[in-house]
Enzyme design. Sequence first.
Site, PDB file in Angstrom:
ATOM      1  NE  ARG A  29      41.014  38.523  49.085  1.00 54.68           N
ATOM      2  CZ  ARG A  29      40.708  39.743  48.637  1.00 54.68           C
ATOM      3  NH1 ARG A  29      41.520  40.372  47.831  1.00 54.68           N
ATOM      4  NH2 ARG A  29      39.603  40.336  49.040  1.00 54.68           N
ATOM      5  CB  CYS A  70      42.085  59.858  30.676  1.00 53.67           C
ATOM      6  SG  CYS A  70      42.894  59.601  29.107  1.00 53.67           S
TER       7      CYS A  70
END
Length: 430
Positions: free
Chosen positions: A292, A358
Amino acid sequence: MKTQILPALPGHPHIAYVDTSLHIEQVNASAIAETFGTPTYVYSRTAIEQAARQYMDAAARSPVKVALRYAVKANSTLAVLQVLARQGWGFDIVSGGELQRVLAAGGEAGKVVFSGVGKTAAEMRLALDVGVECFNLESPNELAVLNRVAQQAGKVAQVALRVNPDVDAGTHPYISTGLKSNKFGIAQEQAVALAMQTALLPHVRLVGIASHIGSQITSVEPYLDALDKVLDLVEAMERKGAQIEHIDLGGGLGIRYSHETPPTPQDWLAPLLARIAARGFGHRTVMVEPGRSIVGNAGALLTRTLYLKSTPAKHFAVVDAGMNDLIRPALYEAEQVVAPAEVRTGLALHYDIVGPVCESADWLARDRALVLEEGDLLAVLSSGAYGMVMASNYNSRGRPAEVLVDGASTHLIRPRETVEQLYASERLLP
Ligand code: LLP
């Protein structure tokens, strides 16, 4: 309800406003979206190289030998791996797939460490055949399988034992790995016996010890605690005749997403190397596996506002990137800065920035004060790590394009995935 001021973007080198337009290095974010569409991941090559350089400088200054191994899982796109391979980095992998990517990008097998709790025999064989430098082992049974696979291949596998030092890294529970209750690593109580066992197996050679306590860690203390326990184990192993040539500190150094203040790679590494030297291990090689902190703040996800929608409860900005493109907010409640590509003045509203998927978990940011109009382009910052690599095709959505900016040049390093590609290998029934 206020006029928007130009946002400052601390911790995001090479992503900044020029006048009122967001730029990645010298390239206007809006121009990238015009050319390549949205959602698109965009990375700054200079930011990646500078983050990598911070580790390289710390290593160069240290009397202890440091081996740099980029954790491929953070961002495994070939061009990103290529940038790091060209800087001389080795790689930390967790699958045969990551190994193939490293080789395809020009990485050297001899500078690859193979981590992970569930390596298959086939992955081990591939790694042995190409000659990786070390397998970081996590269980006695894995050791037995590796010995057998190495025998079949007619090789001797170099191994390190990844121990679980049982320290609290003070990070999100899903990305904490060094606690007793986590699945990772060999328990301290079992590590010395396992080291002795390796000596009895002809196709493995114990060369190192490893630990990785978690990710997005913002202080050095948990690393020092873990290191002391690891060095205690090295002493115990060596009293019984083992020889530990390298000490792998893992990765996990955090970045600034919004308000965090993690140490720099130099400030992280220096006290760890000093402790290693002070305890008499300064002549061993020290390995680090950052992911990271190399790529995280070098990348942003560009997404366009489709609809502004206000209900009695909330203002929503529905954008064209969803949790399938960037899952960190949904999965870890991650807070990433959302910056408008063009700063408008006017009335700021507090928006939840949500995607088209959704699911109610499909949000990228919550309660952000922005002056927005439909069609506006937004950049979700700090998306260079664990962004594209965790993207999925949920809702039959092709994954985003990826663009690397280098000064004033723009390179499309992965085109947007098409729907035809998604079902190309599927079969209809006869
Ligand atoms: N080494 C090992 C053995 C690891 O398991 C990891 C990350 C690293 C190195 C690199 O850690 P880094 O420097 O990138 O923190 N998806 C999560 C992060 C999962 C990290 C897993 N292991 C997220 O988005 O926050």
